[in-house]
Design a protein around this motif. Structure first.
Motif, PDB file in Angstrom:
ATOM      1  N   UNK A 161       0.822  -1.215   0.000  1.00 29.07           N
ATOM      2  CA  UNK A 161       0.000   0.000   0.000  1.00 29.07           C
ATOM      3  C   UNK A 161       0.850   1.257   0.000  1.00 29.07           C
ATOM      4  N   UNK A 162       2.027   1.171  -0.603  1.00 25.96           N
ATOM      5  CA  UNK A 162       3.067   2.201  -0.565  1.00 25.96           C
ATOM      6  C   UNK A 162       2.697   3.546   0.094  1.00 25.96           C
ATOM      7  N   UNK A 163       1.975   4.421  -0.618  1.00 26.88           N
ATOM      8  CA  UNK A 163       1.699   5.758  -0.068  1.00 26.88           C
ATOM      9  C   UNK A 163       0.764   5.712   1.137  1.00 26.88           C
ATOM     10  N   UNK A 164      -0.103   4.712   1.158  1.00 23.94           N
ATOM     11  CA  UNK A 164      -1.112   4.642   2.217  1.00 23.94           C
ATOM     12  C   UNK A 164      -0.662   3.821   3.428  1.00 23.94           C
ATOM     13  N   UNK A 165       0.580   3.296   3.332  1.00 20.79           N
ATOM     14  CA  UNK A 165       1.015   2.317   4.333  1.00 20.79           C
ATOM     15  C   UNK A 165       0.892   2.836   5.770  1.00 20.79           C
ATOM     16  N   UNK A 166       1.385   4.060   5.996  1.00 20.71           N
ATOM     17  CA  UNK A 166       1.367   4.615   7.364  1.00 20.71           C
ATOM     18  C   UNK A 166      -0.056   4.767   7.900  1.00 20.71           C
ATOM     19  N   UNK A 167      -0.935   5.329   7.067  1.00 17.54           N
ATOM     20  CA  UNK A 167      -2.313   5.546   7.536  1.00 17.54           C
ATOM     21  C   UNK A 167      -3.019   4.200   7.745  1.00 17.54           C
ATOM     22  N   UNK A 168      -2.738   3.238   6.869  1.00 21.62           N
ATOM     23  CA  UNK A 168      -3.355   1.910   6.993  1.00 21.62           C
ATOM     24  C   UNK A 168      -2.913   1.240   8.297  1.00 21.62           C
ATOM     25  N   UNK A 169      -1.612   1.375   8.603  1.00 16.92           N
ATOM     26  CA  UNK A 169      -1.073   0.781   9.831  1.00 16.92           C
ATOM     27  C   UNK A 169      -1.699   1.426  11.068  1.00 16.92           C
ATOM     28  N   UNK A 170      -1.831   2.757  11.036  1.00 18.66           N
ATOM     29  CA  UNK A 170      -2.446   3.458  12.179  1.00 18.66           C
ATOM     30  C   UNK A 170      -3.895   3.015  12.335  1.00 18.66           C
ATOM     31  N   UNK A 171      -4.583   2.877  11.196  1.00 15.58           N
ATOM     32  CA  UNK A 171      -5.973   2.426  11.238  1.00 15.58           C
ATOM     33  C   UNK A 171      -6.083   1.040  11.879  1.00 15.58           C
ATOM     34  N   UNK A 172      -5.210   0.120  11.465  1.00 23.38           N
ATOM     35  CA  UNK A 172      -5.233  -1.239  12.012  1.00 23.38           C
ATOM     36  C   UNK A 172      -4.981  -1.232  13.515  1.00 23.38           C
ATOM     37  N   UNK A 173      -3.977  -0.458  13.927  1.00 17.76           N
ATOM     38  CA  UNK A 173      -3.611  -0.413  15.339  1.00 17.76           C
ATOM     39  C   UNK A 173      -4.758   0.142  16.181  1.00 17.76           C
ATOM     40  N   UNK A 174      -5.303   1.282  15.770  1.00 19.36           N
ATOM     41  CA  UNK A 174      -6.343   1.932  16.566  1.00 19.36           C
ATOM     42  C   UNK A 174      -7.652   1.135  16.579  1.00 19.36           C
ATOM     43  N   UNK A 175      -8.002   0.567  15.418  1.00 24.12           N
ATOM     44  CA  UNK A 175      -9.286  -0.141  15.350  1.00 24.12           C
ATOM     45  C   UNK A 175      -9.250  -1.478  16.106  1.00 24.12           C
ATOM     46  N   UNK A 176      -8.049  -2.018  16.344  1.00 22.94           N
ATOM     47  CA  UNK A 176      -7.946  -3.278  17.082  1.00 22.94           C
ATOM     48  C   UNK A 176      -7.699  -3.070  18.572  1.00 22.94           C
ATOM     49  N   UNK A 177      -7.229  -1.872  18.920  1.00 28.95           N
ATOM     50  CA  UNK A 177      -6.891  -1.581  20.316  1.00 28.95           C
ATOM     51  C   UNK A 177      -8.118  -1.677  21.222  1.00 28.95           C
ATOM     52  N   UNK A 178      -9.212  -1.039  20.799  1.00 30.60           N
ATOM     53  CA  UNK A 178     -10.415  -1.036  21.643  1.00 30.60           C
ATOM     54  C   UNK A 178     -10.994  -2.430  21.871  1.00 30.60           C
ATOM     55  N   UNK A 179     -11.277  -3.189  20.777  1.00 33.01           N
ATOM     56  CA  UNK A 179     -11.800  -4.541  21.024  1.00 33.01           C
ATOM     57  C   UNK A 179     -10.844  -5.410  21.846  1.00 33.01           C
ATOM     58  N   UNK A 180      -9.529  -5.254  21.656  1.00 36.96           N
ATOM     59  CA  UNK A 180      -8.565  -6.058  22.403  1.00 36.96           C
ATOM     60  C   UNK A 180      -8.638  -5.726  23.896  1.00 36.96           C
ATOM     61  N   UNK A 181      -8.670  -4.444  24.222  1.00 33.66           N
ATOM     62  CA  UNK A 181      -8.706  -4.047  25.638  1.00 33.66           C
ATOM     63  C   UNK A 181     -10.072  -4.327  26.261  1.00 33.66           C
ATOM     64  N   UNK A 182     -11.127  -4.098  25.497  1.00 31.43           N
ATOM     65  CA  UNK A 182     -12.470  -4.325  26.045  1.00 31.43           C
ATOM     66  C   UNK A 182     -12.711  -5.807  26.329  1.00 31.43           C
ATOM     67  N   UNK A 183     -12.386  -6.662  25.345  1.00 31.58           N
ATOM     68  CA  UNK A 183     -12.631  -8.097  25.556  1.00 31.58           C
ATOM     69  C   UNK A 183     -11.637  -8.674  26.560  1.00 31.58           C
ATOM     70  N   UNK A 184     -10.441  -8.068  26.642  1.00 33.42           N
ATOM     71  CA  UNK A 184      -9.428  -8.594  27.552  1.00 33.42           C
ATOM     72  C   UNK A 184      -9.621  -8.169  28.999  1.00 33.42           C
ATOM     73  N   UNK A 185     -10.171  -6.955  29.206  1.00 33.04           N
ATOM     74  CA  UNK A 185     -10.232  -6.437  30.576  1.00 33.04           C
ATOM     75  C   UNK A 185     -11.641  -6.284  31.143  1.00 33.04           C
ATOM     76  N   UNK A 186     -12.659  -6.226  30.281  1.00 33.92           N
ATOM     77  CA  UNK A 186     -13.995  -5.902  30.798  1.00 33.92           C
ATOM     78  C   UNK A 186     -15.018  -7.000  30.559  1.00 33.92           C
ATOM     79  N   UNK A 187     -15.166  -7.422  29.300  1.00 37.51           N
ATOM     80  CA  UNK A 187     -16.223  -8.351  28.934  1.00 37.51           C
ATOM     81  C   UNK A 187     -16.020  -9.744  29.540  1.00 37.51           C
ATOM     82  N   UNK A 188     -17.002 -10.218  30.304  1.00 42.38           N
ATOM     83  CA  UNK A 188     -16.972 -11.560  30.911  1.00 42.38           C
ATOM     84  C   UNK A 188     -15.835 -11.748  31.906  1.00 42.38           C
ATOM     85  N   UNK A 189     -15.686 -10.784  32.826  1.00 44.58           N
ATOM     86  CA  UNK A 189     -14.617 -10.959  33.802  1.00 44.58           C
ATOM     87  C   UNK A 189     -15.128 -11.458  35.149  1.00 44.58           C
TER      88      UNK A 189
END
Length: 495
Positions: A329-357
């Motif tokens: 994704x040459x030109x878009x690589x940085x924005x794509x990576x930021x998108x992946x990181x941010x969009x996965x952070x919330x579900x990872x933290x929510x399911x890991x720390x809150x949901x069904x604890x």
């Protein structure tokens, strides 16, 4: 060459952090197929307390995987460090270290097949994956199956690669199959493809497949012989139960397309568009990885009982394509990576720390009963959908405990109803009948908030008071409530 030591150290540190940021429960098998069995195996030589579910009575599961944790428990015990917190966290940390090694193996594999830049992208996608974060440090057979799949993949002789080792990758697959027989599924197209391109087919079969198979099955047979006390071929029993008798449907069934419409899209999350893009872009020789994904999802789609974790082993294959996409994704690589990181952070933290604890948090209330002199009189009754909480592996003292049973019907009766279902059909009537005499009453009752209203008259009449409320989930469903209540029977001293 070997991966840089710094990368390995970073990977281990990251997965250790991952381990402590996952404090929720996923599925009962996380404890009941590993830690509970290990605890029972360890305790055999002390005072023999622990609990084995019906699968062990029916010889459906092998002892090879729990043996890993039993060894950890034994080591802690010999060091005089068998504190309950260590019994809970050390197995998970061991799983986390293995996960870190697998991450680095995936990186090295891609670096060898492609280049360092693609390897970094695949590694980044693997680290971003919310489902990997949620699952990779858990003591689930599916987790071990996934990690062994990555290790095997790193030794697989893919076309044009100089690295493969038939013996190594076959041994790792065999080990995965011993731990969970379904591990064979993603490997069928890969082994078949290897067989077709192998010049010396007879050597592959006679010198690799057969010896590796005999050694692993033999070892697993001996381990099971020691702990079952008789010869049991668990892989065969597992196959009979899940495929031929299709008794897995007892735990729920889903439409055939579930993995395509929900399963895979959910575990991939925001990686999905990258995965599709990567599949289109990737060179022909990686088609075999895509084949493995499609084949696995198709095979699992034929079984009526479906779960997200069943297709977890194909996630690393998917990450390969996601990384391939990201790199291009040459030109878009940085924005794509930021998108992946941010969009996965919330579900990872929510399911890991809150949901069904709650089902894990409530165990600390039960553990407190171990410390006082009242332990011998205490009797804890967990009135929840069965196997909701872990058991002795999270208590580690011979407390009297009971939960609602739910073995599937192995006798073939049409009208079979398990104890949990009988209880839920009329909780109040069940309790009055079961505890008709005050001397039989548990000292502590633990149940989901949704049950409180229905049994309130029983609680009031028998002198129970609520001593704790534990948060469990924001999305209560059916028999699972948003909170868990701990009720204690008032003793004469309290009056």
């Amino acid at each position: 060459g070997p991966p840089p030591p710094l990368l390995l150290a970073l990977a281990v540190a990251l997965r250790a952090l991952n381990c402590f940021l996952v404090q929720t429960s996923f599925v009962p098998d996380e404890y009941w197929q590993s830690l509970e069995v290990a605890h029972r195996m360890l305790i055999l030589n002390i005072s023999n307390y622990g609990y084995l579910t019906w699968e062990w009575a029916s010889g459906l599961r092998g002892y090879s995987y729990p043996l890993i944790f039993a060894s950890i428990y034994k080591a802690l015990q010999l060091l005089g460090k068998d504190d309950v917190q260590l019994l809970i966290w050390v197995p998970r940390l061991a799983q986390a270290v293995l996960a870190a090694f697998a991450d680095v193996k995936l990186y090295s594999l891609v670096r060898h097949l492609e280049n360092a830049e693609t390897a970094k992208c695949v590694y980044f996608c693997q680290l971003c994956s919310w489902f990997t974060w949620y699952s990779c440090t858990r003591t689930l057979t599916n987790t071990m199956e996934t990690l062994l799949t990555i290790f095997a993949l790193s030794c697989y002789p893919i076309k044009g690669s100089k690295m493969g080792s038939s013996c190594k990758y076959l041994a790792l697959i065999a080990l995965a199959i011993v731990i969970r027989p379904t591990a064979v599924i993603p490997w069928i197209p890969l082994v078949f493809s290897h067989f077709l391109q192998e010049q010396r087919k007879a050597v592959l079969i006679l010198h690799n497949c057969i010896p590796v198979g005999l050694v692993t099955v033999g070892t697993s047979l001996i381990i099971d012989r020691v702990f079952f006390g008789e010869w049991v071929l668990v892989q065969l029993n597992f196959l009979k139960f899940n495929v031929l008798q299709n008794l897995g449907t007892f735990y729920g069934s889903h439409p055939w397309h579930w993995y395509f419409t929900q399963g895979l899209p959910v575990i991939l999350g925001t990686h999905l568009p990258f995965f599709i893009h990567g599949c289109v872009l990737a060179p022909k020789r990686y088609r075999i990885f895509l084949m493995a994904v499609i084949w696995t999802v198709l095979v699992y789609s034929t079984l009526s009982h479906k779960e997200f974790r069943f297709i977890y082993p194909v996630l690393p294959f998917c990450m390969f394509f996601c990384g391939y996409s990201l790199k291009h994704l040459k030109a878009w690589k940085k924005s794509a990576a930021s998108f992946l990181l941010l969009s996965n952070l919330l579900p990872a933290l929510y399911t890991g720390l809150i949901h069904q604890r709650g089902t894990l948090d409530v165990m600390s209330h039960i553990r407190q009963l171990c410390n006082n002199s009242y332990q011998s009189q205490a009797f804890v009754f967990i009135m929840m959908p069965c196997h909701s909480t872990p058991f002795y592996s999270h208590v580690h003292c011979p407390l009297k405990m009971r939960f609602l049973q739910c073995p599937p019907d192995l006798t073939g009766k049409e009208s079979y109803i398990d104890e949990a279902d009988v209880f839920y059909s009329n909780p109040l009537g069940w309790l009055n009948k079961e505890f008709y005499n005050d001397t039989l009453l548990p000292s502590h009752l633990i149940f989901f908030s949704v049950l409180e209203e229905e049994i309130s008259s029983f609680l009031a009449l028998r002198g129970y008071e609520r001593t704790a409320t534990v948060f469990h989930t924001h999305v209560p469903q059916g028999r699972v409530g948003s909170h868990i209540y701990v009720y204690r029977k008032k003793t004469e001293m309290n009056h």
